[in-house]
Design an enzyme around this catalytic site. Structure first.
Site, PDB file in Angstrom:
ATOM      1  N   LYS A  30      50.143  54.030  30.577  1.00  0.00           N
ATOM      2  CA  LYS A  30      48.709  54.008  30.886  1.00  0.00           C
ATOM      3  C   LYS A  30      48.458  54.455  32.327  1.00  0.00           C
ATOM      4  O   LYS A  30      49.399  54.751  33.055  1.00  0.00           O
ATOM      5  CB  LYS A  30      48.137  52.625  30.588  1.00  0.00           C
ATOM      6  CG  LYS A  30      48.260  52.234  29.101  1.00  0.00           C
ATOM      7  CD  LYS A  30      47.320  53.026  28.195  1.00  0.00           C
ATOM      8  CE  LYS A  30      47.661  53.032  26.724  1.00  0.00           C
ATOM      9  NZ  LYS A  30      47.702  51.771  26.015  1.00  0.00           N
TER      10      LYS A  30
HETATM   11  C1  LIG Z   1      47.738  51.085  24.653  1.00  0.00           C
HETATM   12  C2  LIG Z   1      46.544  50.702  23.848  1.00  0.00           C
HETATM   13  C3  LIG Z   1      46.282  49.381  23.457  1.00  0.00           C
HETATM   14  C4  LIG Z   1      47.268  48.274  23.624  1.00  0.00           C
HETATM   15  O1  LIG Z   1      47.676  48.072  24.913  1.00  0.00           O
HETATM   16  P1  LIG Z   1      48.937  47.109  25.157  1.00  0.00           P
HETATM   17  O2  LIG Z   1      48.807  46.770  26.609  1.00  0.00           O
HETATM   18  O3  LIG Z   1      50.148  47.905  24.852  1.00  0.00           O
HETATM   19  O4  LIG Z   1      48.773  45.926  24.283  1.00  0.00           O
HETATM   20  C5  LIG Z   1      45.094  49.095  22.830  1.00  0.00           C
HETATM   21  N1  LIG Z   1      44.209  50.064  22.549  1.00  0.00           N
HETATM   22  C6  LIG Z   1      44.427  51.344  22.871  1.00  0.00           C
HETATM   23  C7  LIG Z   1      43.393  52.357  22.544  1.00  0.00           C
HETATM   24  C8  LIG Z   1      45.611  51.709  23.518  1.00  0.00           C
HETATM   25  O5  LIG Z   1      45.852  52.998  23.798  1.00  0.00           O
END
Ligand SMILES: *Cc1c(COP(=O)(O)O)cnc(C)c1O
Length: 390
Positions: free
Chosen positions: A192
């Site tokens: 991210k």
């Molecule tokens: C990465 C992601 C999540 C989940 O995030 P985590 O921190 O891995 O639980 C939820 N929604 C979207 C759209 C994502 O890309």
């Protein structure tokens, strides 16, 4: 010399940028004797609220965005018999948390211009059982929040934003996280826009929601471990007020977050530069490039997702193959939820219910976009696509 030695090194689809500051902070935490949720997590929460620039916000650190979404819906009282509307064009985490609570997911189609949830589809999907809407800011471009908040107000629905891609993203100059929904959840997963390895942040202005989420984050305990173990008076006593979860963020992870957060603006600027290089380099090819933010607003550029034009005979799979052949990682965002066996079978979903997401899915792929890419890396990706499609 083998043929492979001539090949440029593999360019991964995503890589985090972790500096010496993060490493020193983690070492400091490891030496401090307090490695789980404690002072660094508390500082990370305060600094996150300060980053969003809104004194009325509670920032609640959790060990994933999935956990944060679950806590937000739980605190809003979502449960069996309720429906929550979200986009089919997302990662399964957005929707799975609704099922954790025994409520039902109602998937809707996207606006083909942005791949964000279509507010008209949201309004058309509302039933007497609908309790909440979960927009996702696809790729880091804000969903149409004014329209969604207006629909929610008119129909008495809660709004929980999945902002996993949206740090920092703005709408009308205001950062996502401060827009007036009931809760917003950011992700610090490895790929991210900033990372703590695994982690997330639940942000809300709602006192009651914040209190419930903090309790449920740690076993439904009335006081957290750091409170109890660092109090100056004996404080072994706590009460369990609900069967909570184990969703707290560690101070080891928060150590990464403190410094990633300080770099978030610079990271966003570099991502925007890479997006601009792609825009220029790919112009004129039979590719639909991702939409920019409206003038004056920020796009977090978590993803750079392109779609092959109708007129090209090159398939998405051929394009992905050509990039991999050239040593370039890419990905597909997303295989829509209506295509996934669990969601498809539970709700009897068919591609024709989601024509925009379906068509996009068949033609899209995401290119590498991250701060450690050089301009030459971007040009390498551009060159492969120009050779393939030019
Ligand atoms: C990465 C992601 C999540 C989940 O995030 P985590 O921190 O891995 O639980 C939820 N929604 C979207 C759209 C994502 O890309």
């Amino acid at each position: 010399m083998t043929a492979d030695a001539d090949k440029p090194p593999f360019l991964p689809f995503a890589l985090p940028e972790i500096g010496d500051e993060e490493i020193a902070e983690v070492v400091d935490t490891l030496k401090s004797g307090w490695v789980t949720t404690g002072p660094k997590t508390a500082r990370f929460e305060r600094e996150f609220s300060a980053f969003l620039g809104d004194a009325g916000l509670h920032s609640i650190a959790v060990n994933s965005a999935t956990a944060g979404l679950h806590l937000a819906l739980e605190a809003l009282g979502i449960g069996p018999g309720d429906e929550v509307i979200t986009t089919t064009h997302t990662f399964t985490a957005t929707a799975e948390v609704v099922r954790y609570l025994g409520a039902d997911v109602v998937l809707v189609d996207v606006d083909p211009a942005t791949l964000n949830i279509d507010p008209r589809a949201v309004e058309a999907a509302i039933t007497p059982r609908t309790k909440a809407v979960m927009p996702v800011h696809f790729g880091g471009l804000a969903a149409d929040m004014p329209a969604i908040l207006d629909i929610a107000r008119r129909h008495g629905l809660k709004v929980v934003e999945d902002a996993a891609h949206a740090l920092p993203t703005t709408v009308g100059g205001q950062l996502v996280g401060t827009l007036g929904s009931d809760a917003t959840v950011f992700s610090f997963y490895a790929n991210k826009t900033m990372t703590t390895g695994e982690g997330g942040m639940l942000v809300t202005r709602d006192e009651a929601l914040a209190k419930r989420a903090k309790t449920m984050r740690l076993h439904g305990m009335s006081r957290d471990a750091f409170d109890r173990f660092t109090a100056t008076v004996p404080s072994w006593y706590y009460e369990i007020v609900a069967p909570g979860f184990k969703y707290n963020l560690t101070d080891i992870a928060a150590s990464l977050g403190l410094h990633q957060l300080q770099k978030a603006r610079r990271f966003q600027q570099r991502r925007a530069e890479i997006a601009a290089l792609y825009h220029a380099g790919l112009a004129g090819l039979p590719l639909r490039l991702p939409a920019d933010a409206p003038a004056g607003d920020e796009h977090a550029w978590h993803l750079y997702t392109v779609r092959l034009a109708d007129e090209t005979r090159v398939s998405r799979d051929q394009a992905v193959e050509a990039l991999f052949e050239a040593g370039i990682g890419c990905s597909v965002h997303y295989i829509p939820l209506h295509q996934q066996p669990y969601w498809r079978e539970r709700y009897g979903l068919r591609p024709e219910h989601f024509p925009h997401s379906q068509k996009a899915y068949e033609r899209l792929f995401s290119l590498p976009i991250y701060t450690r890419m050089t301009d030459a890396d971007v040009q390498r990706v551009v060159a492969v696509l120009r050779r393939l499609l030019g």
